[in-house]
Design a protein around this motif. Structure first.
Motif, PDB file in Angstrom:
ATOM      1  N   ALA A 123       0.853  -1.189   0.000  1.00 31.75           N
ATOM      2  CA  ALA A 123       0.000   0.000   0.000  1.00 31.75           C
ATOM      3  C   ALA A 123       0.887   1.235   0.000  1.00 31.75           C
ATOM      4  O   ALA A 123       1.327   1.694   1.050  1.00 31.75           O
ATOM      5  N   PRO A 124       1.213   1.765  -1.179  1.00 31.46           N
ATOM      6  CA  PRO A 124       2.117   2.917  -1.231  1.00 31.46           C
ATOM      7  C   PRO A 124       1.467   4.164  -0.654  1.00 31.46           C
ATOM      8  O   PRO A 124       0.246   4.317  -0.692  1.00 31.46           O
ATOM      9  N   ARG A 125       2.294   5.036  -0.118  1.00 33.22           N
ATOM     10  CA  ARG A 125       1.804   6.311   0.390  1.00 33.22           C
ATOM     11  C   ARG A 125       1.940   7.339  -0.719  1.00 33.22           C
ATOM     12  O   ARG A 125       3.026   7.834  -0.994  1.00 33.22           O
ATOM     13  N   HIS A 126       0.842   7.636  -1.365  1.00 35.89           N
ATOM     14  CA  HIS A 126       0.874   8.561  -2.482  1.00 35.89           C
ATOM     15  C   HIS A 126       1.018   9.994  -1.968  1.00 35.89           C
ATOM     16  O   HIS A 126       0.564  10.322  -0.867  1.00 35.89           O
ATOM     17  N   PRO A 127       1.644  10.856  -2.762  1.00 34.99           N
ATOM     18  CA  PRO A 127       1.732  12.261  -2.357  1.00 34.99           C
ATOM     19  C   PRO A 127       0.346  12.883  -2.277  1.00 34.99           C
ATOM     20  O   PRO A 127      -0.567  12.489  -3.011  1.00 34.99           O
ATOM     21  N   ASP A 128       0.192  13.854  -1.392  1.00 34.08           N
ATOM     22  CA  ASP A 128      -1.117  14.486  -1.244  1.00 34.08           C
ATOM     23  C   ASP A 128      -1.389  15.417  -2.425  1.00 34.08           C
ATOM     24  O   ASP A 128      -0.520  15.686  -3.260  1.00 34.08           O
ATOM     25  N   ASP A 129      -2.605  15.919  -2.487  1.00 32.68           N
ATOM     26  CA  ASP A 129      -3.026  16.734  -3.634  1.00 32.68           C
ATOM     27  C   ASP A 129      -2.185  17.999  -3.778  1.00 32.68           C
ATOM     28  O   ASP A 129      -1.859  18.418  -4.898  1.00 32.68           O
ATOM     29  N   ALA A 185       6.287   2.569  -7.008  1.00 29.67           N
ATOM     30  CA  ALA A 185       6.037   3.064  -5.652  1.00 29.67           C
ATOM     31  C   ALA A 185       6.955   2.440  -4.610  1.00 29.67           C
ATOM     32  O   ALA A 185       6.960   2.875  -3.456  1.00 29.67           O
ATOM     33  N   GLU A 186       7.754   1.462  -5.004  1.00 29.39           N
ATOM     34  CA  GLU A 186       8.533   0.663  -4.063  1.00 29.39           C
ATOM     35  C   GLU A 186       9.426   1.527  -3.171  1.00 29.39           C
ATOM     36  O   GLU A 186      10.228   2.325  -3.647  1.00 29.39           O
ATOM     37  N   LYS A 187       9.247   1.362  -1.877  1.00 28.37           N
ATOM     38  CA  LYS A 187      10.060   2.015  -0.840  1.00 28.37           C
ATOM     39  C   LYS A 187       9.982   3.542  -0.868  1.00 28.37           C
ATOM     40  O   LYS A 187      10.736   4.211  -0.158  1.00 28.37           O
ATOM     41  N   GLY A 188       9.100   4.103  -1.682  1.00 30.09           N
ATOM     42  CA  GLY A 188       8.919   5.551  -1.700  1.00 30.09           C
ATOM     43  C   GLY A 188      10.058   6.326  -2.325  1.00 30.09           C
ATOM     44  O   GLY A 188      10.102   7.560  -2.234  1.00 30.09           O
ATOM     45  N   ILE A 189      10.989   5.620  -2.998  1.00 30.21           N
ATOM     46  CA  ILE A 189      12.173   6.312  -3.536  1.00 30.21           C
ATOM     47  C   ILE A 189      11.781   7.292  -4.635  1.00 30.21           C
ATOM     48  O   ILE A 189      12.269   8.433  -4.677  1.00 30.21           O
ATOM     49  N   THR A 190      10.895   6.869  -5.537  1.00 26.50           N
ATOM     50  CA  THR A 190      10.505   7.742  -6.645  1.00 26.50           C
ATOM     51  C   THR A 190       9.847   9.017  -6.126  1.00 26.50           C
ATOM     52  O   THR A 190      10.074  10.111  -6.659  1.00 26.50           O
ATOM     53  N   GLN A 191       9.055   8.892  -5.076  1.00 28.47           N
ATOM     54  CA  GLN A 191       8.388  10.068  -4.519  1.00 28.47           C
ATOM     55  C   GLN A 191       9.407  11.048  -3.932  1.00 28.47           C
ATOM     56  O   GLN A 191       9.327  12.264  -4.167  1.00 28.47           O
TER      57      GLN A 191
END
Length: 458
Positions: A123-129, A185-191
């Motif tokens: 369940a990736p943590r997507h960036p907020d709006d 989305a893995e490990k949030g690195i891309t974000q």
């Protein structure tokens, strides 16, 4: 095989149940036993009644804080995987046959998975709006600046042509597209990399901003270029694998995907000409990037069909060449690292699993029996929120060696099945992933025997 030992304190560890697999195709046109009503047929192999239980109790290993994120790591001494297998057959030419319910010989022993597919998924943590809006506004500002030069306009035209294809694979529902989103989305690195890119670029200023690509992820330690290169391999592989998968039923869309993959590969080669790829970094500020675009001749490197065939994960698995990954004779091909090949294999395996689910059912079962695997020294890392609540869990499993009770296998079909199973590493890869995802969720939800000793239920 050693006798499983339960945890020595606290609640008894729960047994985890995995979903049955579909029948993975092994071979076609195989000589069948005389007892069947057809001389040749297709073989498939499936697993059911799969259970995982731990041996020993979890042991704390390490604790650290990086970039404000606290991590605790523990080990599970061993996991024991048990289950049943079926080696199935069907005629090469499918015909109407009353199977009398023998399609599922494992159904009486099969269990419902401990976790439904949705729960097992990361369940990736997507960036907020607000964050997405900031990033989008910055990207639009860069487009506006690029439109002011001829080369900038050509860049936007060249890659804007394929936006529909990129959107299709990121928004698609196939197993291949889901694998893409998981890797992205893995490990949030891309974000975190996107947030760094936002901070390092602003087309409206030239106030000495730092190089865009001279950065390491503060949590995972992955370099900017290395992660960017892995993700470009993921996108090219997804486009190529999807193109191969849908070619027969939607040739126009498949052709569109292939062209998008080729454009991505050409762009990657152009980036290499600046001294940047997964093995090297030439620091570039946003002004360096704009200058490189303005100086570019407009001639993009070429790609060929054989070069792009290396990214069709489904075809490579079907022909058992994913591990060999021949580089061919062209020195200008992008070399694939072990990590690249692992990505191609992972996406190909996801596509193969879905193809197996959609394949015609078997009509006969040649053999059934037990299967086991024992995995030792499992490392589990839990990322904690500031309040100490588990935010995410990563599980590191060793190589999975599946032992199959095939002592009663006889004949040509059995020989072919043994040979194919020995070569089909991706079946073990898929099974290993299923174990890791189930253990990951068990640890995250505090199940006894899987969670960190200070976080689990007791």
């Amino acid at each position: 095989m050693s006798t499983p030992q339960p945890p020595r304190s606290g609640d008894a560890a729960e047994t985890l149940h995995l979903a049955d697999t579909p029948g993975y195709p092994l071979a076609r046109n195989v000589e069948m036993p005389d007892t069947l009503g057809y001389p040749t047929g297709s073989l498939s192999f499936r697993l059911g009644a799969l259970q995982v239980r731990p041996e020993g109790r979890p042991e704390a290993v390490a604790e650290e804080t990086r970039d404000g994120v606290r991590r605790v790591t523990h080990r599970i001494p061993a996991l024991l995987l048990t289950g049943r297998y079926a080696l199935d057959a069907r005629p090469d030419e499918i015909r109407e046959i009353d199977t009398a319910g023998n399609l599922r010989p494992l159904s009486q022993e099969a269990r419902q998975p401990t976790l439904p597919a949705g729960a097992r998924a990361v369940a990736p943590r997507h960036p907020d709006d607000d964050t997405v809006r900031r990033w989008t506004d910055r990207a639009d500002a860069h487009r506006t600046k690029l439109m002011k030069t001829e080369n900038g306009r050509q860049v936007l035209i060249e890659y804007g042509t394929h936006n529909e294809s990129y959107f299709d694979v990121f928004d698609g529902t196939s197993a291949t597209c889901r694998a893409l989103r998981k890797k992205w989305a893995e490990k949030g690195i891309t974000q975190r990399m996107s947030e760094h890119t936002y901070g390092a670029t602003d087309p409206d200023t030239t106030d000495g901003r730092p190089p865009v690509n001279d950065w390491q992820d503060p949590q995972e330690g992955v370099a900017y270029n290395l992660h960017a290169w892995r993700q470009r391999t993921t996108v090219v592989t997804t486009l190529s694998t999807e193109a191969g998968r849908i070619a027969a039923k939607d040739p126009d869309k498949a052709d569109r995907f292939r062209k998008a993959a080729e454009a991505s590969e050409r762009f990657s080669k152009a980036v290499q000409q600046t001294g940047n790829d997964d093995t090297q970094t030439t620091p570039m500020t946003q002004e360096n990037v704009y200058a490189a675009i303005d100086r570019h001749s407009g001639e993009l490197p070429s790609v060929c069909a054989a070069e792009m065939a290396r990214y069709d994960g489904l075809a490579l698995l079907a022909h058992d060449t994913a591990q060999a990954a021949p580089e061919g004779h062209r020195p200008d091909w992008i070399a694939h690292s072990d990590e690249d090949r692992a990505i191609i294999q992972e996406i190909g395996a996801a596509a193969y699993h879905e193809e197996a689910q959609q394949a015609p059912p078997a009509t006969d079962t040649l053999h059934t029996g037990a299967c086991t695997a024992r995995l030792t020294d499992i490392r589990v890392t839990t990322h904690l929120d500031p309040d100490g609540t588990p935010a995410d869990v990563t599980v590191e499993l060793p190589h999975l060696a599946l032992e199959i009770d095939d002592g009663q296998w006889r004949g040509a079909a059995a020989d072919v099945a043994r040979e194919r199973l020995a070569a089909m590493r991706f079946v073990r890869h898929l099974l290993r992933d299923a174990v890791a995802e189930t253990v990951r969720h068990a640890a995250c939800t505090g199940m006894s025997g899987y969670a960190h000793p200070r976080l689990g239920r007791s």
